[in-house]
Design a protein around this motif. Sequence first.
Motif, PDB file in Angstrom:
ATOM      1  N   GLN A   6       0.831  -1.208   0.000  1.00 41.33           N
ATOM      2  CA  GLN A   6       0.000   0.000   0.000  1.00 41.33           C
ATOM      3  C   GLN A   6       0.864   1.256   0.000  1.00 41.33           C
ATOM      4  O   GLN A   6       0.582   2.214  -0.730  1.00 41.33           O
ATOM      5  CB  GLN A   6      -0.922  -0.025   1.223  1.00 41.33           C
ATOM      6  CG  GLN A   6      -2.004   1.034   1.187  1.00 41.33           C
ATOM      7  CD  GLN A   6      -3.236   0.601   1.970  1.00 41.33           C
ATOM      8  OE1 GLN A   6      -3.587  -0.576   1.995  1.00 41.33           O
ATOM      9  NE2 GLN A   6      -3.878   1.559   2.600  1.00 41.33           N
ATOM     10  N   ASP A  22       1.018   4.157  -2.903  1.00 38.31           N
ATOM     11  CA  ASP A  22       0.794   5.562  -2.536  1.00 38.31           C
ATOM     12  C   ASP A  22       1.943   6.443  -3.039  1.00 38.31           C
ATOM     13  O   ASP A  22       1.728   7.532  -3.576  1.00 38.31           O
ATOM     14  CB  ASP A  22       0.668   5.697  -1.020  1.00 38.31           C
ATOM     15  CG  ASP A  22      -0.683   5.220  -0.502  1.00 38.31           C
ATOM     16  OD1 ASP A  22      -1.642   5.187  -1.298  1.00 38.31           O
ATOM     17  OD2 ASP A  22      -0.776   4.872   0.687  1.00 38.31           O
ATOM     18  N   LEU A  47      -6.872  -1.916  -0.394  1.00 36.93           N
ATOM     19  CA  LEU A  47      -6.597  -3.151  -1.102  1.00 36.93           C
ATOM     20  C   LEU A  47      -7.513  -4.263  -0.622  1.00 36.93           C
ATOM     21  O   LEU A  47      -7.651  -4.489   0.581  1.00 36.93           O
ATOM     22  CB  LEU A  47      -5.142  -3.572  -0.894  1.00 36.93           C
ATOM     23  CG  LEU A  47      -4.076  -2.677  -1.550  1.00 36.93           C
ATOM     24  CD1 LEU A  47      -2.689  -3.107  -1.093  1.00 36.93           C
ATOM     25  CD2 LEU A  47      -4.181  -2.745  -3.062  1.00 36.93           C
ATOM     26  N   SER A  55      -3.792   0.370  -7.775  1.00 41.05           N
ATOM     27  CA  SER A  55      -4.439   1.468  -7.067  1.00 41.05           C
ATOM     28  C   SER A  55      -5.950   1.462  -7.217  1.00 41.05           C
ATOM     29  O   SER A  55      -6.639   2.303  -6.626  1.00 41.05           O
ATOM     30  CB  SER A  55      -3.871   2.810  -7.563  1.00 41.05           C
ATOM     31  OG  SER A  55      -4.000   2.926  -8.967  1.00 41.05           O
TER      32      SER A  55
END
Length: 462
Positions: free
Chosen positions: A8, A12, A97, A157
Amino acid sequence: MLDHLLIQDVLDEALSMGADFAELYVEQTDSQTITMVGGKVDKANRGEDYGVGIRLFQGTNCVYGYTNDSTRENLLKTAREIAQALVGQQIIKPLNLVRQEIVNQHLIKLNLEDVPASRRIEKMRQSSEWIKNYDASISQSSINLSEKKQNVLIANSEGALVEDSRTYTRMYLTAVASNESEMQTGSHGPGAHQGFEFIENLDLEFYAKDAARQAVTMLKAGLCPSGKMPVVIDNGFGGVIFHEACGHGLEASSVSKGLSVFSSKLGQKVASEFVTAIDDGTIPNAWGSLNVDDEGTKTQRNVLIENGILKSYLVDKLNGRRMNMASTGSSRRQNYRFAPTSRMTNTFIANGPHTRAEIIANTEYGLYAKSMGGGSVNPATGDFNFAVNEGYIIRNGQIAEPVRGATLIGNGPQILHQIDMVGENLARAQGMCGASSGSIPTDVGQPALRVKEITVGGAKGE
């Protein structure tokens, strides 16, 4: 394969400079290849490969990078460096996710580590003996056994998180027949999305002896005449012509850029009414099958041409953006070093209304291409040139004398209209397909079919 929180954070970071889509691809592959020449082991290689690929979209722009250092510090650094290539207005969106559970269609019974090397060598040596003892003119044999287990994790994403495991096993058998002045070869390369149980259950005696039969037959064959004539192309690897000369033209990587002869032709007649062409990545344990493609999308059965009408393309995420079309589960890559793009899986022409016997009986004179070889194709035009590994003249509706040196010369889209008979004996064969995203396993296939006129390049004039 990577910690959920790290995945994650990397996504990002990848989105931090203005990209609107980020994807992480993690791969660990264990592979082994053994080559036997003349009944003796010539080479044996075993290796592991590991790496991470990061891909970003900004509209229809794309940037890709990869690394084999999966430490947190390096992955964040790599994501940041890649992101700088797509600087724009930063899009902040929450990333949640969700792990996707997939149904494994490809059960594996014997993995690499489950089979002793002696068992592999035994199978290969026996195959070599079958080739050697087929005929006195057999001068050499070559057996190649390749096995690979690939574990992948794909996250993006859009919230997708999926893991998959793929196991591939293939044996390639080659026979060489020679006399004082020349040599001829015959070969088979059966493979599957399976473990070593595929080899255990394979009729290796048939494949070995048939490779030898091809070589011996062509050594004794006369030269093929040239000219325009009907050609009957047999089932199985005969489908390589559709794969190369037409299949690549149906991939969105060329369609989206207007580089394909099939661009903007959905709903139009592009082939004979006898032609239905399918790409199906869901066939259990088939060589080109996957549970999910290399973007994490479930594979599916895509009808490309139905009764001569163009119905669909093979679409990946990036080119889907360019075409305003959804992915068809057709995105593939060799490994983490390659960005994925639209590719074929198991591509074949479906069964038709005729029998092979009918097709031969209704051909007064022509060429019977029992086994196809390699060739060259211009993907922008579909113009092709393919070798016939094993060919025969058809006379008075019967298969007559064998001929060698034949090539088929034509244009894929035009040939689709020239197919006037399609058999009901569909068979598939295995190969490796190379393109911009590397070399991948693909099935080709078709029933026996007749092209009513095609240029045959031969070793002598008529």
